[in-house]
Design a protein around this motif. Structure first.
Motif, mmCIF file in Angstrom:
data_model
loop_
_atom_site.group_PDB
_atom_site.id
_atom_site.type_symbol
_atom_site.label_atom_id
_atom_site.label_comp_id
_atom_site.label_asym_id
_atom_site.label_seq_id
_atom_site.Cartn_x
_atom_site.Cartn_y
_atom_site.Cartn_z
ATOM 1 N N LEU A 164 0.850 -1.188 0.000
ATOM 2 C CA LEU A 164 0.000 0.000 0.000
ATOM 3 C C LEU A 164 0.885 1.236 0.000
ATOM 4 C CD1 LEU A 164 -2.768 -0.879 2.646
ATOM 5 C CD2 LEU A 164 -3.021 -0.828 0.156
ATOM 6 N N ALA A 216 -0.957 4.905 2.778
ATOM 7 C CA ALA A 216 -2.234 4.443 3.314
ATOM 8 C C ALA A 216 -2.417 4.913 4.745
ATOM 9 C CB ALA A 216 -2.305 2.923 3.250
ATOM 10 N N GLN A 251 -6.920 1.601 6.418
ATOM 11 C CA GLN A 251 -6.632 0.793 5.229
ATOM 12 C C GLN A 251 -5.623 -0.303 5.540
ATOM 13 O OE1 GLN A 251 -5.456 4.379 3.022
ATOM 14 N NE2 GLN A 251 -6.887 3.775 1.400
ATOM 15 N N THR A 259 -6.191 -4.513 5.493
ATOM 16 C CA THR A 259 -5.352 -5.442 4.745
ATOM 17 C C THR A 259 -4.779 -6.516 5.661
ATOM 18 O OG1 THR A 259 -4.761 -3.700 3.168
ATOM 19 C CG2 THR A 259 -3.330 -5.635 3.241
#
Length: 256
Positions: free
Chosen positions: A239, A242, A246, A250
């Motif tokens: 990512l 982020a 977020q 994940t």
């Protein structure tokens, strides 16, 4: 200082825009149960001046990746390069010299010497490298972490957050190419942890250093420019810029 002919200085690491390269890295540990793979063919480049967080479930290979990238552990297969220098071709003596001049480390355990003052702990890497101690640079490093008034205090006289900031000042004051951090905020309260993360981000944004940090905390990872996700010794996601929500989402997917 004259170097022995049998141990030439490693090639300069400054020529590449890439700070650290992992090329097909595998690493296997031996245990009573047999060979246990910790990394499986990991390939990644850490660009100079970036801050990267490394996350993954327990046993995913995060700390092994950090140890191999820093030359503290040699890979079973593959090549690690610091700038243009292939670490696999260096002797242990050369690796030690390279780490003292081009790398720095911050761990959850502060690794300070209780008998030394904050000033002396920060100056220690220069002494070990056989370099003259620049007292102004040591004081500036302590000022950057907000401890200019604590130079004569010893670790037992400092809080956990203050000790970790001394460890960061020690890592920063010689301006290493790469700073490796393994769970640097794990033992700190939220306020102290936030200040440590701000300092790591400043090292990247202001001084152009490369920071690679292993963490289990999505909030800590959100301070990085990018987050790598490991699972079963492989990079399975990434990512960019982020936020903590977020990153946590994940991680939840990986842990299912």
């Amino acid at each position: 200082m004259t170097r022995p002919l049998t141990e030439p200085a490693p090639t300069s690491v400054h020529h590449s825009a890439v700070a650290v390269t992992l090329d097909g890295i595998s690493h296997t540990y031996k245990s009573r149960a047999g060979h246990v793979p910790a990394l499986r063919g990991v390939t990644h480049t850490f660009v100079r001046g970036t801050f990267t967080a490394v996350m993954g479930p327990s046993g995913s290979g995060k700390s092994t990746l950090l140890q191999v990238a820093a030359g503290l552990d040699r890979p079973t297969q593959g090549e690690v390069r610091l700038g243009d220098v292939a670490l696999g071709g260096l002797s242990q003596t050369q690796l030690t010299k390279l780490r003292r001049t081009s790398m720095a480390f911050v761990f959850q355990a502060y690794n300070l010497l209780d008998a030394l003052t904050a000033f002396e702990n920060v100056a220690l890497p220069a002494r070990l490298a056989g370099r003259r101690v620049d007292k102004a640079a040591v004081r500036e490093a302590l000022r950057q972490v907000g401890l200019e008034e604590k130079t004569k205090r010893r670790p037992p006289e400092l809080s956990g957050g203050q000790q970790q900031r001394v460890a960061i000042a020690r890592a920063l004051h010689l301006q290493p190419e790469v700073l490796f951090a393994d769970e640097p905020t794990g033992a700190l309260d939220r306020s102290s942890g936030r200040r440590v993360l701000e300092l790591l981000r400043e090292a990247s944004d202001v001084r152009g250093q490369t920071v690679v940090m292993v963490t289990h905390d999505p909030l800590a990872a959100s301070y990085a420019h990018s987050t790598l996700f490991l699972e079963d010794g492989q990079i399975v996601g990434r990512l960019e810029r982020a936020d903590a929500t977020q990153i946590a989402a994940t991680m939840s997917e990986l842990e299912r």
